[in-house]
Design a protein around this motif. Structure first.
Motif, short mmCIF file in Angstrom:
data_model
loop_
_atom_site.label_atom_id
_atom_site.label_comp_id
_atom_site.label_asym_id
_atom_site.label_seq_id
_atom_site.Cartn_x
_atom_site.Cartn_y
_atom_site.Cartn_z
N HIS A 64 -4.22 -19.02 -0.09
CA HIS A 64 -3.72 -17.96 0.81
C HIS A 64 -4.07 -18.31 2.26
N GLN A 105 -8.62 -12.40 -4.47
CA GLN A 105 -7.48 -11.59 -4.09
C GLN A 105 -7.50 -10.24 -4.80
N GLN A 146 0.79 -10.05 -3.82
CA GLN A 146 -0.58 -10.19 -3.33
C GLN A 146 -0.65 -9.80 -1.85
N ARG A 147 0.37 -10.15 -1.10
CA ARG A 147 0.38 -9.82 0.33
C ARG A 147 0.48 -8.31 0.51
N HIS A 188 -2.90 -6.90 -0.35
CA HIS A 188 -3.89 -7.23 0.69
C HIS A 188 -3.78 -6.28 1.88
N GLU A 189 -2.56 -5.88 2.21
CA GLU A 189 -2.37 -4.99 3.36
C GLU A 189 -2.29 -3.52 2.97
#
Length: 313
Positions: free
Chosen positions: A206, A258, A306-307, A310-311
């Protein structure tokens, strides 16, 4: 899918800003507007992003050399058409796919999606002004792509770089004697095998630099019809990617954990991704969705999810 009238207007209005700002950072405004539109963002979201993003940009009015160059290219587009102009330009620019950390390539791909002649002209002028080949292209059958990356990791995992930004670090690597020993492109690479390697490296780390491997690969897909030799274009891309990869080898020493990612449809993935305030996140998720249409690899969805996780989107 055509862009909305508002998106086209914002891209056109945004041409009053420099292609870079704050000593070399790339202006992602037109690229992100296109991505947001094609991800289904509403007008309010597009306007909100535009007005928030332009606060950091710089006016292009005094950059006479750039404006003159862009005007000449736009005249060529008017005379010869978009396709012929792209084919002619890319035959010269092919040796510099990593310019500005791949952002010249990426901006041009999004400009082609917009089909706005002036935005295409600006993108080509941006690339021409930052044209910087790495090293002459050569091929080899002495290693495959995976072995090449493994050797680069061994050589560069503890290397420190002097440059502050990705593009300059890539250029620094290109002069390094240890990279020059491993710069030859494996003879057996294909578009699919290259994508698998690019996905794997980013999914493992990442890493921000390696994120550009995915968005640049998407750009290469968009522009591939305009390269007279697509095999050569892929080889130049791989050479550029390996130089970028060498700058990020340290990421394999500190793999981050993650968050648990949601399982979403692409429609929901794009809808949530469009809520991000991070231009790289927006373009990454959009690129994953577009690449997936040709290569439906589950990892592309996983990266996007995953993005989102993450946010907290």
């Amino acid at each position: 899918m055509k862009l909305s009238l508002l998106t086209n207007e914002l891209i056109s209005t945004g041409l009053k800003f420099q292609t870079t700002y704050q000593k070399g950072l790339t202006n992602h405004l037109p690229m992100t507007l296109v991505a947001l539109d094609l991800m289904g963002a509403e007008d309010e979201r597009l306007l909100g992003f535009y007005h928030q993003y332009i606060t950091q940009l710089e006016n292009v009015a005094r950059n006479n050399a750039f404006l003159s160059q862009a005007e000449q290219i736009e005249q060529r587009i008017t005379q010869d058409g978009i396709e012929a102009t792209l084919q002619q330009s890319l035959s010269k620019l092919i040796a510099s796919l990593s310019s500005q950390a791949f952002h010249c390539l990426i901006r041009l791909a999004y400009a082609v999606k917009s089909q706005q002649p002036r935005e295409i002209a600006y993108s080509l002028a941006y690339w021409e002004q930052h044209y910087r080949p790495l090293t002459p292209l050569s091929t080899t059958d002495s290693y495959n792509a995976a072995e090449q990356l493994k050797q680069l990791t061994h050589v560069f995992s503890t290397t420190s770089f002097h440059a502050d930004n990705i593009g300059e670090r890539i250029n620094e690597v290109a002069k390094h004697p240890n990279y020059l020993k491993l710069a030859a492109v494996p003879c057996d690479i294909t578009f699919e095998s290259t994508l698998k390697m690019v996905i794997k490296q980013y999914k493992t780390t990442h890493d921000f630099t390696l994120l550009h491997g995915i968005t640049a690969y998407h750009a290469l897909m968009v522009l591939s019809p305009y390269f007279s030799d697509q095999t050569a274009a892929l080889q130049w891309f791989w050479q550029s990617y390996t130089a970028a990869f060498a700058t990020a080898c340290h990421a394999f020493n500190n793999k981050s954990s993650q968050a648990s990612a949601p399982h979403l449809s692409w429609l929901e993935t794009l809808s949530r991704g469009a809520l991000s305030h991070n231009d790289h996140t927006i373009k990454l998720i959009y690129s994953c969705s577009e690449i997936y249409k040709r290569y439906p690899f589950a990892e592309l969805k996983q990266i996007a999810h995953q993005r989102i996780a993450h946010e907290g989107l």
